[in-house]
Design an enzyme around this catalytic site. Structure first.
Site, PDB file in Angstrom:
ATOM      1  N   PRO A 155       0.812  -1.218   0.000  1.00  0.00           N
ATOM      2  CG  PRO A 155      -0.933  -1.598   1.504  1.00  0.00           C
ATOM      3  CD  PRO A 155       0.378  -2.166   1.050  1.00  0.00           C
ATOM      4  CG  ASP A 156      -0.187   4.524   1.028  1.00  0.00           C
ATOM      5  OD1 ASP A 156      -1.203   4.383   0.327  1.00  0.00           O
ATOM      6  OD2 ASP A 156      -0.230   4.877   2.217  1.00  0.00           O
ATOM      7  CB  ALA A 157       5.171   1.162  -2.199  1.00  0.00           C
ATOM      8  CG  ASP A 196      -2.110   0.525  -2.863  1.00  0.00           C
ATOM      9  OD1 ASP A 196      -3.311   0.241  -2.787  1.00  0.00           O
ATOM     10  OD2 ASP A 196      -1.654   1.632  -2.537  1.00  0.00           O
TER      11      ASP A 196
END
EC number: 3.2.1.-
Length: 340
Positions: A155-157, A196
């Protein structure tokens, strides 16, 4: 006089020849065998429900937290602080084994890339190099083999590291290669991996399909949106359509997506904007459910409702359960003024 058995065989042969003359000959043995071949079984993820893990925080709390939050499937977060390279394989096997015993589909979130969260509320990652990360991912993959899991990858990377406007002092060298390695390795286990892609308000995102391509989404089932965020589902579907269109232009076709709906059940009351750390107006979203509607695979609860995003708006450390935050999401009075 011919033997009776020979006479019967000859009669059968003559009858077959006669039927063949008018196009009525019986199927060949090969055709009959093909007709009897077993049909391809549908993927178990398309018929089994999502795994409700009784070890999840809200379930363990009991009462209203169990009935309204914990009774819904939530992702098992695989993080290197809790499960290092020596132990992560067994922990993944334990969780997926519990799901298999329940005859349900396991859902996992892989959250361990070096530099994650740009040193903010989820800092403290012990994995510091690409080599360490690959070694950790290898062990995760060994635990996933043959489990038919759903996996949310980092997530978010990708939106953090690819953003031209977001300062990220911890952005690691070779981050695209790390995501590409994880995409290939984890998808190779048979897991449905969703890389993501941030969310609809994480702008600008014109180049995001290209970064998804470079990060190995060709190996994956697709991408996830709105993880740990609060954007409305309709906005996320529109955003996903733009990502899919951009990917098709790059020659990446057939991808699908999932949306985290764990906390997107309300909009800000004044419409002025969105907090992203324990917003006071957030409410539970629609329950998780796979729907397989075109490219939309369904809704998941990736973030655990009731766990803090960080020490803002009364929250405690990131990932810590708090009754008050759960009460907010349930729109009910709380006995806690803030998280301990």
């Amino acid at each position: 006089m011919l033997p009776r058995t020979f006479t019967l065989r000859a009669a059968a042969l003559l009858a077959a020849l006669a039927m063949g003359a008018v196009g009525l000959v019986a199927p060949t043995a090969q055709a009959e065998h093909a007709d009897r071949s077993p049909a391809v079984k549908p993927d178990p993820r398309k018929r089994l429900g999502l795994f409700v893990d009784p070890k999840m925080p809200a379930y363990q709390q009991g009462g209203v937290y169990r009935t309204r939050i914990g009774s819904n499937a939530q992702a098992f977060w695989v993080i290197p602080e809790a499960y290092d390279t020596s132990s992560v394989k067994s922990k993944v096997e334990e969780y997926t084994g519990d799901a298999a015993n329940a005859r349900k589909t396991p859902v996992l979130t892989i959250y361990g890339i070096p530099g994650r969260d740009c040193g903010q509320y989820s800092s403290g990652n012990p994995l510091q190099t690409a080599a360490q990360y690959r070694g950790w991912i290898n062990q995760v993959a060994k635990g996933l083999g043959g489990t038919h899991a759903l996996v949310i990858l980092e997530p978010d990377a990708l939106p953090l590291f690819s953003s031209s406007v977001q300062a990220c002092p911890t952005k690691p060298d070779g981050w695209l290669g790390m995501l590409r390695y994880a995409s290939r390795k984890l998808s190779g286990t048979g897991a449905w991996v969703y890389l993501d892609a941030g969310h609809s308000n994480w702008t600008p995102y014109d180049d995001r399909p290209r970064f998804l391509q470079k990060a190995g989404i060709a190996y994956d089932r697709g991408f996830s949106t709105n993880v740990s965020n609060f954007r409305p589902t309709a906005d996320e579907k529109a955003y996903a359509a733009k990502m899919l269109s951009g990917l098709r232009k790059l020659g990446v076709k057939g991808k699908r997506y999932v949306i985290d709906t764990s906390r997107n059940g309300a909009r800000p009351p004044d419409g002025s904007g969105y907090d992203v750390i324990n917003p006071t107006w957030a409410r539970l979203g629609k329950p998780p459910r796979l729907v397989f509607d075109g490219a939309f695979d369904g809704k998941l609860w990736v973030k655990h409702p009731g766990e803090s995003d960080g020490q803002v708006n009364g929250g405690g450390p990131s990932g810590q359960w708090c009754d008050m935050l759960a009460d907010r999401l349930l729109d009910r009075p709380s006995e806690q003024p803030y998280c301990p």
